[in-house]
Design a protein around this motif. Structure first.
Motif, PDB file in Angstrom:
ATOM      1  N   ILE A  84       0.862  -1.189   0.000  1.00  0.00           N
ATOM      2  CA  ILE A  84       0.000   0.000   0.000  1.00  0.00           C
ATOM      3  C   ILE A  84       0.898   1.237   0.000  1.00  0.00           C
ATOM      4  N   ILE A  85       0.683   2.039  -1.010  1.00  0.00           N
ATOM      5  CA  ILE A  85       1.449   3.286  -1.145  1.00  0.00           C
ATOM      6  C   ILE A  85       0.438   4.420  -1.210  1.00  0.00           C
ATOM      7  N   VAL A  86       0.473   5.315  -0.240  1.00  0.00           N
ATOM      8  CA  VAL A  86      -0.438   6.468  -0.227  1.00  0.00           C
ATOM      9  C   VAL A  86       0.338   7.683  -0.711  1.00  0.00           C
ATOM     10  N   CYS A  87      -0.229   8.371  -1.686  1.00  0.00           N
ATOM     11  CA  CYS A  87       0.416   9.555  -2.266  1.00  0.00           C
ATOM     12  C   CYS A  87      -0.501  10.753  -2.102  1.00  0.00           C
ATOM     13  N   ASP A  88       0.122  11.917  -1.942  1.00  0.00           N
ATOM     14  CA  ASP A  88      -0.689  13.138  -1.981  1.00  0.00           C
ATOM     15  C   ASP A  88      -0.980  13.498  -3.432  1.00  0.00           C
ATOM     16  N   LEU A  89      -1.676  14.583  -3.624  1.00  0.00           N
ATOM     17  CA  LEU A  89      -2.118  14.939  -4.979  1.00  0.00           C
ATOM     18  C   LEU A  89      -0.980  15.464  -5.836  1.00  0.00           C
ATOM     19  N   ASP A  90       0.202  15.653  -5.260  1.00  0.00           N
ATOM     20  CA  ASP A  90       1.393  16.029  -6.045  1.00  0.00           C
ATOM     21  C   ASP A  90       2.201  14.806  -6.432  1.00  0.00           C
ATOM     22  N   SER A 135      -1.373   9.017 -13.692  1.00  0.00           N
ATOM     23  CA  SER A 135      -2.773   8.816 -13.321  1.00  0.00           C
ATOM     24  C   SER A 135      -3.192   9.804 -12.234  1.00  0.00           C
ATOM     25  N   ILE A 136      -2.284  10.068 -11.269  1.00  0.00           N
ATOM     26  CA  ILE A 136      -2.590  11.046 -10.209  1.00  0.00           C
ATOM     27  C   ILE A 136      -2.757  12.429 -10.803  1.00  0.00           C
ATOM     28  N   MET A 137      -1.839  12.782 -11.690  1.00  0.00           N
ATOM     29  CA  MET A 137      -1.894  14.112 -12.313  1.00  0.00           C
ATOM     30  C   MET A 137      -3.161  14.275 -13.159  1.00  0.00           C
ATOM     31  N   ALA A 138      -3.594  13.199 -13.785  1.00  0.00           N
ATOM     32  CA  ALA A 138      -4.775  13.258 -14.663  1.00  0.00           C
ATOM     33  C   ALA A 138      -6.059  12.944 -13.890  1.00  0.00           C
ATOM     34  N   ASP A 139      -5.929  12.690 -12.587  1.00  0.00           N
ATOM     35  CA  ASP A 139      -7.079  12.335 -11.751  1.00  0.00           C
ATOM     36  C   ASP A 139      -7.820  11.135 -12.325  1.00  0.00           C
ATOM     37  N   LYS A 140      -7.021  10.137 -12.721  1.00  0.00           N
ATOM     38  CA  LYS A 140      -7.582   8.908 -13.251  1.00  0.00           C
ATOM     39  C   LYS A 140      -7.210   7.743 -12.334  1.00  0.00           C
ATOM     40  N   TYR A 158       6.347 -10.306  -9.541  1.00  0.00           N
ATOM     41  CA  TYR A 158       5.200 -10.093 -10.419  1.00  0.00           C
ATOM     42  C   TYR A 158       4.044  -9.572  -9.561  1.00  0.00           C
ATOM     43  N   THR A 159       3.499  -8.422  -9.933  1.00  0.00           N
ATOM     44  CA  THR A 159       2.519  -7.740  -9.096  1.00  0.00           C
ATOM     45  C   THR A 159       1.300  -7.318  -9.903  1.00  0.00           C
ATOM     46  N   LEU A 160       0.191  -7.090  -9.178  1.00  0.00           N
ATOM     47  CA  LEU A 160      -1.042  -6.568  -9.773  1.00  0.00           C
ATOM     48  C   LEU A 160      -1.438  -5.332  -8.971  1.00  0.00           C
ATOM     49  N   TRP A 161      -1.713  -4.215  -9.677  1.00  0.00           N
ATOM     50  CA  TRP A 161      -1.887  -2.923  -9.008  1.00  0.00           C
ATOM     51  C   TRP A 161      -3.259  -2.326  -9.317  1.00  0.00           C
ATOM     52  N   ASN A 162      -3.816  -1.676  -8.283  1.00  0.00           N
ATOM     53  CA  ASN A 162      -5.026  -0.879  -8.432  1.00  0.00           C
ATOM     54  C   ASN A 162      -4.826   0.434  -7.673  1.00  0.00           C
ATOM     55  N   MET A 163      -5.494   1.452  -8.135  1.00  0.00           N
ATOM     56  CA  MET A 163      -5.348   2.745  -7.468  1.00  0.00           C
ATOM     57  C   MET A 163      -6.725   3.392  -7.360  1.00  0.00           C
ATOM     58  N   ASP A 164      -6.985   4.058  -6.221  1.00  0.00           N
ATOM     59  CA  ASP A 164      -8.256   4.766  -6.041  1.00  0.00           C
ATOM     60  C   ASP A 164      -7.994   6.021  -5.207  1.00  0.00           C
ATOM     61  N   ALA A 165      -8.970   6.904  -5.230  1.00  0.00           N
ATOM     62  CA  ALA A 165      -8.815   8.168  -4.501  1.00  0.00           C
ATOM     63  C   ALA A 165      -9.449   8.041  -3.117  1.00  0.00           C
ATOM     64  N   VAL A 172     -14.084  15.451  -1.825  1.00  0.00           N
ATOM     65  CA  VAL A 172     -12.873  15.986  -2.482  1.00  0.00           C
ATOM     66  C   VAL A 172     -11.716  15.015  -2.230  1.00  0.00           C
ATOM     67  N   SER A 173     -11.013  14.723  -3.281  1.00  0.00           N
ATOM     68  CA  SER A 173      -9.866  13.804  -3.156  1.00  0.00           C
ATOM     69  C   SER A 173      -8.777  14.443  -2.322  1.00  0.00           C
ATOM     70  N   VAL A 174      -8.277  13.703  -1.336  1.00  0.00           N
ATOM     71  CA  VAL A 174      -7.201  14.210  -0.486  1.00  0.00           C
ATOM     72  C   VAL A 174      -5.930  13.377  -0.637  1.00  0.00           C
ATOM     73  N   ASN A 175      -6.097  12.131  -0.969  1.00  0.00           N
ATOM     74  CA  ASN A 175      -4.946  11.245  -1.176  1.00  0.00           C
ATOM     75  C   ASN A 175      -5.293  10.231  -2.261  1.00  0.00           C
ATOM     76  N   MET A 176      -4.245   9.628  -2.822  1.00  0.00           N
ATOM     77  CA  MET A 176      -4.424   8.519  -3.758  1.00  0.00           C
ATOM     78  C   MET A 176      -3.787   7.268  -3.135  1.00  0.00           C
ATOM     79  N   VAL A 177      -4.551   6.194  -3.092  1.00  0.00           N
ATOM     80  CA  VAL A 177      -4.071   4.946  -2.509  1.00  0.00           C
ATOM     81  C   VAL A 177      -3.739   3.971  -3.644  1.00  0.00           C
ATOM     82  N   VAL A 178      -2.486   3.523  -3.668  1.00  0.00           N
ATOM     83  CA  VAL A 178      -2.045   2.566  -4.685  1.00  0.00           C
ATOM     84  C   VAL A 178      -1.790   1.234  -3.990  1.00  0.00           C
ATOM     85  N   MET A 179      -2.434   0.182  -4.478  1.00  0.00           N
ATOM     86  CA  MET A 179      -2.332  -1.122  -3.834  1.00  0.00           C
ATOM     87  C   MET A 179      -1.795  -2.154  -4.806  1.00  0.00           C
TER      88      MET A 179
END
Length: 795
Positions: A84-90, A135-140, A158-165, A172-179
């Protein structure tokens, strides 16, 4: 805090006691009623203080409990077996959980604060980091993206990734969670996800029970409550983001829980629909139900393994067939009854289809669907073991279609492929169920005849195979007669392994071709001796060019209208110090098979051109040289460039060189042949079509090929004085060639009667033993006396 509260309580109590003791001293000077109310006032103060302290202790208790619960949730997120990687909007990393650190080998300090594409783990050999950042920059969102990452220890993951806000209460989106999940260790992940899911679900229920009360009484805890919901959302995303579905069956209450993903996998689309064990089991195909039930019951009744795993097929509500892999683990009570079973369901349909394709590619021929060499080898091992045990035999048939190339070149490769498929199907019909037919490639088939008790069984099967080819094959509404040559070897008499038996059967097949094709031969020791001779020729041939063992002989070509020698055909001979003189028919085809023909062909062309230049220097400047090109040599990509270089090196002119090709060469790739011949003609070299009449004699090639000369094969010339039909064909060929403005050369002229016929039909050029046998350059110098003798012979 606790000690301060106690101190305050002690101070109040002491103060109260002090007032109780001191106040009566001044009673004489105080109002009596005030003194009488003092105990009540002090009691009220004491009660108030005690209540305040109790209330304060209760608030602290609730705060600590909430902090412990929050820490507990954070620990779950940190230690969950999902990256789990949590990123801010930057795009900067604010959280890099423990599992991500363990998998990647990078610490939180190395990742936190960096932009996601700056972490080597997400970028070495992949563009995952950049994809996440973009994807973060494009809000996708990023969904089900697979990537092979490289950990610090260089281990591929070998990994499988999903990301959500992650959004606040206002959406309002405050963080992006990448799993990301490690799909190479899926079994371990499934177990830990199941355990973590139970723990977090229990924590969630406790938090929900106290949430409303805490929100109403303590506004200052609202922020922590929001963070706790964010933690829950991250875990929910982690569970739903994986490809597997989670299920949990309560044995006591008979209730079954399935995650949303699990419902989708099983075809249960309605989230409100109650799913029972019976409903689940009802989707299992009847053919797999017995194996499914036995596998489950064996685990329940004989729990030797910690987990159970079953693969089976289901039929969904929309009538689709799926392959499912169910894994799970049970908990038993003291009496050995399972009270809870939980696990995961995985849709492995694509994997099964892929496995089937891989199996098909690994063991079957893609065009005919017949077994290939690998499967044939496996079946031979079984058949040979059975034969050895029972004292029987195993026969290996090597079947090669005669002149199959004619089909490909006449009506196209697609029809040739159709013929091979139909031949394979018909051959199977002539075999027993215990026998195997395989295709090795091209037009070669191998049949494995198992359980042979008598050699007559082999002969009978061979006769049945040949009988197939007596009737015509209809392709594109045209009939084609195709025959087959069959070579046979027998285990254990002719070999103990499949490779040796196939080699011996191949040798027997070539013997069948040499004796007229459309028959079969069984391997003998005599054939083995011939194989050894061929191997010896191969070994000596590889070194013959280096040792300068080849010699060029020349045979004159005589112009009938003048009696002059106009050209010399260069003919190669091999003088081996080990074997002696070897004719081209005995070694040219071997040279092509072992890949030395191009070296030999280049030597022939250069030597012939060098000899021609010498003859021109001696005064025979109107003499031409004719050189044969082999099939393999004609396929050289740099053939035209090579010919040009040899012409320049030897100093001859292109118009004094003639190159001969056979019909079989022309037929291999007509478009390529026309292109190469046209390039040769553009240089100024003349082209001759050799051995016409020996092979397919297709008039279509005469029309399409850019040639100058047509050479009639000696088999036609041999019978023109005794066979009326041969004479008519030869006469027609000469007339046809002249009408197409081609010169005609007749080979194999040996008697005067043949010469008279050719003179009468106005054949242009002749060659043969009547004039001269092939001789070396020293023996055959084109001197004037030799020319005079020939002219006299022609008169």
């Amino acid at each position: 805090m606790k000690s301060i509260s106690k101190a305050a309580l002690y101070a109040v109590i002491v103060s109260c006691i002090f007032h109780l003791e001191v106040k009566p001293v001044y009673a004489a000077s105080s109002d009596a009623e005030d003194i009488s109310r003092l105990p009540y006032i002090l009691s009220a103060v004491l009660i108030l203080v005690v209540f305040t302290l109790i209330f304060h202790f209760y608030i602290n208790y609730l705060k600590k409990k909430l902090l412990l619960e929050q820490d507990f949730s954070k620990n779950i997120i940190s230690n969950i077996k999902t990256m789990i990687i949590v990123c801010d909007l930057d795009g900067k990393v604010v959280m890099f959980n423990k599992f991500a650190q363990e998998i990647s080998g990078y610490s939180l300090e190395e990742a936190k604060g960096k932009k996601v594409f700056e972490i080597p783990f997400l970028n070495e050999g992949t563009d995952l980091g950049k994809r996440i950042y973009d994807s973060i920059m494009a809000d996708k969102l990023l969904e089900n993206y697979e990537a092979c990452l490289t950990a610090r220890n260089k281990k591929p993951i070998y990994t499988l990734w999903n990301m959500d806000a992650v959004k606040d209460a206002q959406g309002v989106s405050v963080n992006m969670v990448v799993m990301g999940i490690d799909i190479t260790g899926r079994k371990s992940v499934e177990q830990k996800l199941t355990e973590s899911y139970r723990e977090l679900e229990q924590t969630h229920e406790e938090l929900v029970a106290t949430e409303e009360e805490l929100k109403e009484q303590y506004d200052d805890l609202n922020k922590r409550d929001i963070e706790l919901r964010h933690s829950e959302e991250r875990y929910r995303l982690a569970v739903e983001g994986v490809n597997d579905g989670i299920w949990d069956w309560d044995g006591k209450e008979g209730k079954l829980f399935m995650s949303k993903r699990c419902r989708l996998i099983m075809g249960f689309d309605n989230d409100s629909e109650a799913i029972t064990i019976d409903k689940w089991f009802g989707t299992v195909l009847r053919e797999d139900m017995d194996r499914f039930v036995k596998g489950f019951n064996k685990y329940i009744t004989e729990p030797q393994d910690k987990h159970f795993q079953i693969e089976y097929r289901i039929r969904t509500a929309d009538d689709r067939i799926k392959w499912i892999r169910t894994r799970g683990m049970a908990i038993w009570d003291g009496s050995g009854i399972p009270i809870r079973v939980a696990g995961s369901n995985t849709d492995i349909t694509e994997q099964k289809v892929s496995d089937e394709k891989i199996h098909q590619l690994a063991y079957y021929d893609s065009m005919t669907g017949l077994p290939n060499r690998a499967l044939l080898t496996d079946r031979f091992i079984i058949a040979a073991a059975n034969a050895q045990r029972k004292g029987w035999m195993v026969a290996v048939f090597f079947i090669d279609l005669d002149n199959f190339k004619t089909i490909n070149d006449t009506i196209g490769h697609s029809f040739g492929d159709e013929l091979l498929f139909r031949v394979g199907e018909q051959l199977k019909l002539k075999m027993r169920r215990s026998d195997t037919i395989a295709r090795l490639g091209g037009d070669e088939f191998i049949i494995l005849q198992a359980n042979v008790k008598d050699i007559n069984e082999v002969n009978l099967l061979a006769e049945r195979m040949l009988a197939l080819f007596k009737e015509p094959w209809v392709l594109d509404e045209r009939e084609f007669y195709v025959t087959a040559s069959i070579g046979i070897s027998v285990y254990p008499n002719n070999g103990l392994d499949l490779q040796e038996l196939m080699k011996n059967a191949d040798a027997a097949m070539y013997k069948a071709k040499e004796t007229g094709k459309n028959n079969y031969k069984i391997f003998t020791q005599e054939l083995n001796s011939r194989m050894m001779e061929r191997l010896a020729i191969e070994n000596y041939l590889r070194k013959a060019t280096e040792k300068n063992e080849f010699v060029l002989f020349y045979q004159p070509q005589v112009e009938l209208s003048t009696g002059r020698i106009t050209s010399m055909e260069a003919l190669i001979r091999w003088l081996s110090p080990n074997i002696g003189w070897i004719s081209p028919d005995a070694f040219i085809f071997i040279a092509e098979e072992i890949g030395v023909i191009n070296v030999i062909g280049e030597w022939v062309l250069r030597s012939a051109c060098t000899q021609l230049a010498r003859w021109h220097e001696e005064g025979f400047d109107d003499l031409k040289i004719s050189v044969n090109l082999s099939a393999r040599q004609f396929q050289q990509l740099n053939l035209v460039e090579l010919i040009n270089n040899i012409i320049e090196e030897t100093g001859i002119k292109a118009q004094w060189l003639e190159l001969e090709i056979t019909e079989s060469i022309a037929m291999q790739d007509l478009e390529h042949t026309i292109s190469v011949l046209q390039s040769i003609k553009d240089i100024g070299i003349s082209v001759s079509l050799d051995d016409f009449g020996k092979g397919y004699s297709s008039l279509n090639y005469l029309k399409l090929l850019p040639i100058n000369n047509l050479k009639i094969d000696k088999t036609f010339v041999h019978d023109i004085t005794t066979n009326v039909n041969q004479a008519k064909i030869a006469k027609a060929l000469i007339a046809l060639a002249h009408n197409m403005e081609l010169t005609v050369t007749a080979e194999g002229v040996e008697v005067p009667e043949q010469l008279e016929f050719l003179k009468k039909e106005k054949c242009d050029i002749v060659q043969g033993f009547l004039f001269s046998k092939p001789m070396s350059a020293n023996e055959l110098e084109p001197a004037k006396k030799y020319q005079d003798d020939l002219q006299q012979a022609l008169q």
